[in-house]
Scaffold this active site. Sequence first.
Site, PDB file in Angstrom:
ATOM      1  N   LYS A  54     -17.696  40.378  -0.367  1.00 40.38           N
ATOM      2  CA  LYS A  54     -16.764  41.266   0.365  1.00 40.38           C
ATOM      3  C   LYS A  54     -15.339  40.745   0.242  1.00 40.38           C
ATOM      4  O   LYS A  54     -14.405  41.511  -0.013  1.00 40.38           O
ATOM      5  CB  LYS A  54     -17.147  41.341   1.854  1.00 40.38           C
ATOM      6  CG  LYS A  54     -18.338  42.223   2.143  1.00 40.38           C
ATOM      7  CD  LYS A  54     -18.832  42.025   3.572  1.00 40.38           C
ATOM      8  CE  LYS A  54     -20.162  42.713   3.771  1.00 40.38           C
ATOM      9  NZ  LYS A  54     -20.889  42.258   4.962  1.00 40.38           N
ATOM     10  N   GLN A  98     -20.711  39.893  10.583  1.00 40.69           N
ATOM     11  CA  GLN A  98     -21.900  39.932   9.736  1.00 40.69           C
ATOM     12  C   GLN A  98     -23.163  39.795  10.588  1.00 40.69           C
ATOM     13  O   GLN A  98     -23.268  38.906  11.433  1.00 40.69           O
ATOM     14  CB  GLN A  98     -21.816  38.797   8.691  1.00 40.69           C
ATOM     15  CG  GLN A  98     -22.949  38.771   7.676  1.00 40.69           C
ATOM     16  CD  GLN A  98     -22.934  39.952   6.714  1.00 40.69           C
ATOM     17  OE1 GLN A  98     -21.885  40.540   6.432  1.00 40.69           O
ATOM     18  NE2 GLN A  98     -24.098  40.315   6.215  1.00 40.69           N
ATOM     19  N   ASP A 121     -17.701  48.914  10.282  1.00 39.35           N
ATOM     20  CA  ASP A 121     -19.154  49.061  10.101  1.00 39.35           C
ATOM     21  C   ASP A 121     -19.671  50.355  10.738  1.00 39.35           C
ATOM     22  O   ASP A 121     -20.790  50.785  10.436  1.00 39.35           O
ATOM     23  CB  ASP A 121     -19.875  47.892  10.798  1.00 39.35           C
ATOM     24  CG  ASP A 121     -20.319  46.810   9.827  1.00 39.35           C
ATOM     25  OD1 ASP A 121     -20.627  47.143   8.672  1.00 39.35           O
ATOM     26  OD2 ASP A 121     -20.372  45.646  10.250  1.00 39.35           O
TER      27      ASP A 121
END
Length: 300
Positions: A54, A98, A121
């Site tokens: 990422k 995460q 997200d």
Amino acid sequence: MTATRIDGKTFAAKVRGQVAEHVTRLKNDHAITPGLAVVLVGEDPASQVYVRSKGKMTVEVGMKSVEHKLDINTPEADLLALIDQLNTDPEIHGILVQLPLPKHLDEDLVINAIDPAKDVDGFHISNVGLLGTGQKSMVPCTPLGCLMMLRAHHGSISGMDAVVIGRSNIVGKPMAQLLLNDSATVTIAHSRTKDLADVVRRADIVIAAVGRPQMVPGDWIKPGATVIDVGINRLDAPEKGEGKTRLVGDVDFDSCAAVAGAITPVPGGVGPMTIACLLANTVTACCRANGLAEPVGLTA
Ligand code: GUN
């Protein structure tokens, strides 16, 4: 194989190219650099690989990348304090924590501490509610990537029969909402579904997101259907050498590809689209935060 292979790797590169163009425009015309912060707690090897990837791609499209790597024993209050700080940082437009988090941390509490406008997200309860009511929201990256590929392949999916196998909050449920918002007729199947084979056989679009290697065989697929395989499962591959592994999806690729009209491979299908959509969401969040028109084609 008769099915068209939907090449997620090429598609993702195209999306990243579009993101990079928007980033250039934001920098040149508005002196704004979109920023993405990724928070990793602990040292889970798979998560470390994702986070590294990422960070690299964030920089490649010209955005600012910030990584916060916290000790596995980080107290919840410290993590919440970091999120607070990122929420108020004007240079940060997207925040990703995460998952999974270590057991002592309350995942729901942590996710819902993120400013919904920076929740790239799309996991914050406000974004879940907005998506569920068809309003503008941040959309979870993997389902958004699947939707982009479906729209690109079909033009419109209005009126098509779609079956989503799997009911996770990260993929299955938001995927079903996105398909519904695009006027598909949607069924969500799961481990308790009766006659799963018959349910899948009715579908023009099959989204497999269960995390069980090769569980969907070709004889479940309606001839000509589009198969989107979200699964990423690692199997032992002694034929490649001792200790070697290979990646397979949730569908049995060869038998499904013989029947389907189009299919995504694993690897090289949905996987690359997830990070591309994370970058797209960050640009979208940045534009919204600054009252600018958001990029066309990069949102749901
Ligand atoms: N872990 C595995 N996939 C994801 C994802 O899409 N977002 C976050 N935050 N964590 C993950």
